[in-house]
Design a protein around this motif. Structure first.
Motif, PDB file in Angstrom:
ATOM      1  N   ASP A  57     -22.712  18.147  15.023  1.00  0.00           N
ATOM      2  CA  ASP A  57     -23.945  17.428  14.693  1.00  0.00           C
ATOM      3  C   ASP A  57     -24.056  16.133  15.493  1.00  0.00           C
ATOM      4  OD1 ASP A  57     -21.728  16.420  13.373  1.00  0.00           O
ATOM      5  OD2 ASP A  57     -22.886  15.662  11.683  1.00  0.00           O
ATOM      6  N   SER A  65     -16.013   8.372   5.312  1.00  0.00           N
ATOM      7  CA  SER A  65     -15.781   7.799   4.000  1.00  0.00           C
ATOM      8  C   SER A  65     -15.490   8.956   3.045  1.00  0.00           C
ATOM      9  CB  SER A  65     -17.030   7.018   3.582  1.00  0.00           C
ATOM     10  OG  SER A  65     -16.932   6.598   2.252  1.00  0.00           O
ATOM     11  N   ASP A  69     -18.814  15.301  -0.294  1.00  0.00           N
ATOM     12  CA  ASP A  69     -19.343  16.253  -1.276  1.00  0.00           C
ATOM     13  C   ASP A  69     -19.245  17.668  -0.712  1.00  0.00           C
ATOM     14  OD1 ASP A  69     -19.981  14.357  -3.173  1.00  0.00           O
ATOM     15  OD2 ASP A  69     -22.060  14.123  -2.500  1.00  0.00           O
ATOM     16  N   PRO A  70     -19.285  18.695  -1.590  1.00  0.00           N
ATOM     17  CA  PRO A  70     -19.171  20.082  -1.116  1.00  0.00           C
ATOM     18  C   PRO A  70     -20.188  20.395  -0.007  1.00  0.00           C
ATOM     19  CG  PRO A  70     -19.149  20.013  -3.512  1.00  0.00           C
ATOM     20  CD  PRO A  70     -19.401  18.614  -3.049  1.00  0.00           C
ATOM     21  N   LEU A  71     -19.712  20.950   1.084  1.00  0.00           N
ATOM     22  CA  LEU A  71     -20.486  21.341   2.270  1.00  0.00           C
ATOM     23  C   LEU A  71     -21.029  20.159   3.084  1.00  0.00           C
ATOM     24  CD1 LEU A  71     -22.647  24.434   1.231  1.00  0.00           C
ATOM     25  CD2 LEU A  71     -20.354  24.383   2.163  1.00  0.00           C
ATOM     26  N   MET A  72     -20.850  18.938   2.598  1.00  0.00           N
ATOM     27  CA  MET A  72     -21.478  17.792   3.267  1.00  0.00           C
ATOM     28  C   MET A  72     -20.555  17.213   4.339  1.00  0.00           C
ATOM     29  SD  MET A  72     -24.464  17.682   2.074  1.00  0.00           S
ATOM     30  CE  MET A  72     -24.816  19.214   1.240  1.00  0.00           C
ATOM     31  N   THR A  73     -20.165  18.080   5.282  1.00  0.00           N
ATOM     32  CA  THR A  73     -19.228  17.678   6.319  1.00  0.00           C
ATOM     33  C   THR A  73     -19.940  17.294   7.609  1.00  0.00           C
ATOM     34  OG1 THR A  73     -19.024  19.965   7.007  1.00  0.00           O
ATOM     35  CG2 THR A  73     -17.436  19.179   5.396  1.00  0.00           C
ATOM     36  N   MET A  74     -21.249  17.510   7.659  1.00  0.00           N
ATOM     37  CA  MET A  74     -22.013  17.139   8.858  1.00  0.00           C
ATOM     38  C   MET A  74     -23.399  16.624   8.442  1.00  0.00           C
ATOM     39  SD  MET A  74     -20.987  19.842  11.841  1.00  0.00           S
ATOM     40  CE  MET A  74     -20.900  21.374  10.943  1.00  0.00           C
ATOM     41  N   VAL A  75     -24.029  15.846   9.346  1.00  0.00           N
ATOM     42  CA  VAL A  75     -25.336  15.204   9.118  1.00  0.00           C
ATOM     43  C   VAL A  75     -25.389  14.493   7.776  1.00  0.00           C
ATOM     44  CG1 VAL A  75     -27.756  15.416   9.748  1.00  0.00           C
ATOM     45  CG2 VAL A  75     -26.261  17.334  10.167  1.00  0.00           C
ATOM     46  N   THR A  76     -24.308  13.811   7.425  1.00  0.00           N
ATOM     47  CA  THR A  76     -24.342  12.999   6.214  1.00  0.00           C
ATOM     48  C   THR A  76     -23.779  11.618   6.527  1.00  0.00           C
ATOM     49  OG1 THR A  76     -22.114  13.526   5.434  1.00  0.00           O
ATOM     50  CG2 THR A  76     -23.876  15.048   4.798  1.00  0.00           C
ATOM     51  N   SER A  77     -24.129  10.661   5.657  1.00  0.00           N
ATOM     52  CA  SER A  77     -23.705   9.281   5.924  1.00  0.00           C
ATOM     53  C   SER A  77     -22.193   9.143   5.785  1.00  0.00           C
ATOM     54  CB  SER A  77     -24.428   8.321   4.983  1.00  0.00           C
ATOM     55  OG  SER A  77     -24.175   8.656   3.641  1.00  0.00           O
ATOM     56  N   ARG A  78     -21.582   9.892   4.861  1.00  0.00           N
ATOM     57  CA  ARG A  78     -20.134   9.770   4.684  1.00  0.00           C
ATOM     58  C   ARG A  78     -19.355  10.436   5.830  1.00  0.00           C
ATOM     59  NH1 ARG A  78     -17.600   8.440   0.027  1.00  0.00           N
ATOM     60  NH2 ARG A  78     -18.916   7.590  -1.603  1.00  0.00           N
ATOM     61  N   SER A  80     -20.298  10.925   8.847  1.00  0.00           N
ATOM     62  CA  SER A  80     -20.548  10.301  10.155  1.00  0.00           C
ATOM     63  C   SER A  80     -20.307   8.794  10.134  1.00  0.00           C
ATOM     64  CB  SER A  80     -21.978  10.593  10.611  1.00  0.00           C
ATOM     65  OG  SER A  80     -22.915  10.046   9.707  1.00  0.00           O
ATOM     66  N   TYR A  81     -19.694   8.299   9.066  1.00  0.00           N
ATOM     67  CA  TYR A  81     -19.511   6.859   8.870  1.00  0.00           C
ATOM     68  C   TYR A  81     -18.666   6.243   9.992  1.00  0.00           C
ATOM     69  CZ  TYR A  81     -18.627   2.564   6.170  1.00  0.00           C
ATOM     70  OH  TYR A  81     -18.547   1.266   5.737  1.00  0.00           O
TER      71      TYR A  81
ATOM     72  N   GLN B  63     -28.899  19.614   4.585  1.00  0.00           N
ATOM     73  CA  GLN B  63     -28.522  18.430   5.361  1.00  0.00           C
ATOM     74  C   GLN B  63     -29.714  17.906   6.155  1.00  0.00           C
ATOM     75  OE1 GLN B  63     -25.633  20.886   7.043  1.00  0.00           O
ATOM     76  NE2 GLN B  63     -23.873  19.908   6.084  1.00  0.00           N
ATOM     77  N   THR B 205     -27.302  10.794  12.850  1.00  0.00           N
ATOM     78  CA  THR B 205     -27.018  11.899  13.736  1.00  0.00           C
ATOM     79  C   THR B 205     -27.965  13.073  13.459  1.00  0.00           C
ATOM     80  OG1 THR B 205     -25.171  13.201  14.519  1.00  0.00           O
ATOM     81  CG2 THR B 205     -25.303  12.864  12.153  1.00  0.00           C
ATOM     82  N   GLY B 206     -27.985  14.052  14.383  1.00  0.00           N
ATOM     83  CA  GLY B 206     -28.907  15.164  14.195  1.00  0.00           C
ATOM     84  C   GLY B 206     -28.573  16.333  15.092  1.00  0.00           C
ATOM     85  N   ILE B 207     -29.460  17.295  15.160  1.00  0.00           N
ATOM     86  CA  ILE B 207     -29.169  18.510  15.907  1.00  0.00           C
ATOM     87  C   ILE B 207     -29.975  18.536  17.210  1.00  0.00           C
ATOM     88  CG2 ILE B 207     -29.133  21.039  15.827  1.00  0.00           C
ATOM     89  CD1 ILE B 207     -27.064  19.637  13.993  1.00  0.00           C
ATOM     90  N   GLU B 260     -28.881  16.086   1.611  1.00  0.00           N
ATOM     91  CA  GLU B 260     -28.764  14.632   1.784  1.00  0.00           C
ATOM     92  C   GLU B 260     -29.755  14.120   2.816  1.00  0.00           C
ATOM     93  OE1 GLU B 260     -24.917  12.812   2.186  1.00  0.00           O
ATOM     94  OE2 GLU B 260     -25.664  11.319   3.628  1.00  0.00           O
ATOM     95  N   GLN B 262     -29.598  10.820   4.978  1.00  0.00           N
ATOM     96  CA  GLN B 262     -28.664   9.717   5.199  1.00  0.00           C
ATOM     97  C   GLN B 262     -29.334   8.374   4.920  1.00  0.00           C
ATOM     98  OE1 GLN B 262     -29.722  11.691   7.999  1.00  0.00           O
ATOM     99  NE2 GLN B 262     -28.003  11.886   9.401  1.00  0.00           N
ATOM    100  N   ILE B 320     -23.859   4.081   1.555  1.00  0.00           N
ATOM    101  CA  ILE B 320     -23.713   3.675   2.956  1.00  0.00           C
ATOM    102  C   ILE B 320     -25.099   3.427   3.549  1.00  0.00           C
ATOM    103  CG2 ILE B 320     -22.976   4.407   5.251  1.00  0.00           C
ATOM    104  CD1 ILE B 320     -20.764   6.035   3.858  1.00  0.00           C
ATOM    105  N   TYR B 324     -29.031   2.909   8.883  1.00  0.00           N
ATOM    106  CA  TYR B 324     -30.168   3.654   8.343  1.00  0.00           C
ATOM    107  C   TYR B 324     -31.336   2.753   7.942  1.00  0.00           C
ATOM    108  CZ  TYR B 324     -26.442   7.072   8.152  1.00  0.00           C
ATOM    109  OH  TYR B 324     -25.401   7.886   8.481  1.00  0.00           O
TER     110      TYR B 324
END
Lengths: 290, 326
Positions: A57, A65, A69-78, A80-81, B63, B205-207, B260, B262, B320, B324
């Protein structure tokens, strides 16, 4: 290294094995989530603080950070922190395409003697088959990173003579130059396969068994493969997880047990050898500390 | 004279490549004037998503994706869509479950009985790519080119079931894979902020949002916040998508829910588990009955099925903020 753990599971063992392979100050393109991400994060905490990882991503060198959360391994604030860059899938793809990614870490459904990877379909793609999700980022990781580390389970249905569908390329038919002949960058390809029981490398583009965990035998590993790998002259006994590694894995990286709860538990016995808990229970032979 | 030989080619059908046709479309249809494009999700999808379209969405249902627009496409029972299913999690399965899809270009999706059965019964045809090859294709489309050379994808079985070709590169003499450019009929993109003309900002970030916005014939932006154009002009470096590629702007607070967004809100974990479990267990019809057909709009879904306290909770969990805020 801290003391060896007396109790762990085979999945934790696999993640710790990969974590100890991580080289400091190298770049890793890591499949989003699961064991690959747990391995690089554990390595960064204990062994290779300056190892850099990217995800598809567009995230370069995050300090995530945790926990996610479940599945939230990309495009999330945590996830990509505190990264050094937020790019896109194309920018990460191009970083790998120009040769910036030293290693890729992947997991998969099926692998063959040449390191070809299937994550698309089990069975006959043109006929009866079970459909899976497709390569995602794995095709680019396997094609463009200099070396690929593959994580999979030690099961006969996963180690097959020929994968049902090449979703992501290994050494293809195993001949010299096969990757280059289809336009893949020269000097790239599979490097290690790590399962909960064993470690493999490649000799002349063919999978070779180099190490086995102390809670299984070489024969048990070979029984869980549908082809015979090449064998290293000496098969190394793999190190088991330490208390430090497990503490981080369980309290910071996988608090909810989503990654590691699927492994069979292993226990150290009074004589210092290791065995699967279930088998020892059946024999009525658990250590006195149990 | 150097001739370029085709050494191998995939057998997969691919969306017709027509860069001049795309230029003609852009010339005729993309408004150069700063005209307000704000409309409801219902109106945007009615006007801009047609049966038979090639549809592209940025990110996905979990996402920072255009989840509210995806639900509206399903609610309006669009048919015969060709879906760019890269980086997709449950999105493709929801569209297939809604009966909206006839073709999938696969990068990655969360498999499950709904899609599997549709493919087995021939209602849906899958063509095989990878996530990055799909974003490379959309980049070629955004550049106005007919194809893109790529250093991945060669040697895979996906290649055989795609529109890719292996040629001899006339410059180096080495083999190189080329993939067809993609100019989707419509793209759905969820953003943090946009003005009424479609100048849009994505933070984080993005695709491939910039490429998708340029490459697509019709572009629907959904935005958490509608901001003043003066704000855009105050900090133009933060404009990720310029107005003249955009055809509709939808004000969609919590538009990425249950995913989410962000800086604004986290995913709604129980809802994520519900939709993933529905996908894996073949319960998508029940999910759609509840969250799509059971309500008339995003606003009604949030009001009746989610509720203010859950929304407040996911906002509160988004602690966070760095990166943003404008």
């Amino acid at each position: 290294m801290s003391e060896k753990a007396a109790y762990f599971n085979e999945r934790e063992h696999q993640i710790c094995t990969v974590a100890r392979m991580i080289e400091d100050a190298r770049t890793y393109w890591v499949a989003g989530g699961g064991s690959p991400m747990a391995s690089i994060l554990l390595a960064k905490m204990l062994y290779a603080p300056n190892a850099i990882y990217v995800t598809e991503d567009g995230v370069v060198a995050p300090e995530p950070s945790l926990p996610l959360d479940p599945l939230m391994t990309m495009v999330t604030s945590r996830s990509s922190y505190r990264a050094l860059q937020w790019g896109t899938m194309n920018t990460i793809g191009f970083h790998a395409q120009i040769g910036l990614m030293d290693y890729g870490i992947l997991n998969t459904l099926q692998v063959d003697p040449y390191g070809n990877i299937n994550s698309t379909a089990l069975g006959d793609y043109a006929g009866e088959h079970r459909r899976f999700g497709g390569p995602g980022g794995a095709d680019s990781i396997a094609a463009l990173c200099w070396h690929t580390i593959l994580m999979t389970d030690q099961q006969a249905r996963k180690f097959v003579p020929r994968v049902d569908f090449i979703s992501s390329p290994g050494f293809l038919d195993g001949s010299e130059g096969a990757r280059e002949r289809v336009g893949l960058p020269r000097g790239t390809g599979p490097w290690r396969v790590v399962t909960p029981w064993a470690v493999f490398d490649y000799e002349d583009r063919h999978l070779r068994l180099t190490g086995v965990a102390p809670f299984v035998t070489v024969d048990q590993v070979l029984a869980e493969m549908s082809f015979k790998p090449k064998m290293a002259k000496e098969i190394e006994a793999l190190e088991t997880p330490t208390e430090d590694e497990l503490a981080l894995l369980r309290t910071e990286l996988d608090q909810r047990g989503q990654i590691t709860d699927v492994g069979k538990p292993v226990v150290r016995q009074d004589d210092g050898t290791y065995a699967f808990v279930e088998e020892q229970k059946e024999k009525g032979d658990l250590p006195s500390s149990w | 004279m150097t001739t370029v030989d085709v050494l191998a080619e995939g057998r997969g059908e691919y969306l017709k490549v027509d860069p001049d046709g795309f230029r003609d479309w852009v010339r005729e249809n993309k408004s150069r004037a700063l005209v307000p494009k704000l409309m409801s999700e219902k109106e945007a999808v009615e006007k801009l998503v047609s049966d038979g379209d090639y549809i592209w969405y940025e990110c996905n249902y979990l996402q920072r994706g255009p989840a509210s627009l995806i639900r509206e496409v399903i609610r309006q029972k669009k048919k015969d869509l060709w879906v760019g299913a890269k980086f997709t999690w449950v999105t493709a399965a929801l569209l297939v479950g809604g009966g909206c899809v006839s073709k999938l270009d696969v990068g990655f999706f969360l498999f499950g009985p709904t899609v599997e059965q549709a493919i087995r019964e021939g209602r849906v045809t899958a063509y095989e790519y990878s996530n990055v090859v799909m974003t490379n294709r959309i980049m070629a489309g955004a550049m106005g080119l007919p194809f893109m050379p790529v250093r991945s994808f060669g040697g895979t079985d996906g290649f055989t079931h795609s529109g890719a070709k292996l040629i001899n590169d006339p410059y180096t003499g080495e083999p190189i894979t080329i993939v067809p450019a993609l100019n989707p009929d419509v793209a759905l993109i969820h953003v943090h902020q946009a003005d009424v003309f479609g100048n849009a900002r994505i933070f984080g970030t993005g695709i491939s949002h910039q490429e998708a916005a340029m490459a697509s014939k019709k572009v629907i932006i959904s935005a958490e916040e509608i901001i003043d154009t003066e704000e855009i002009r105050r900090d133009p470096g933060r404009t990720t998508i310029p107005y003249y590629v955009v055809d509709a702007v939808v004000h969609a607070p919590f538009g990425a829910y249950p995913g989410e967004m962000q800086g604004h809100y986290t995913s709604d974990v129980p809802h994520v588990i519900e939709v993933v479990a529905s996908t894996l267990r073949g319960l998508i019809p029940q999910y759609l009955d509840k969250y799509v057909y059971g309500v008339s709009s995003q606003a009604e879904m949030l009001d009746k099925l989610v509720g203010a306290s859950r929304l407040k909770d996911i906002q509160g969990r988004a602690t966070i903020k760095e990166g943003y805020t404008a």
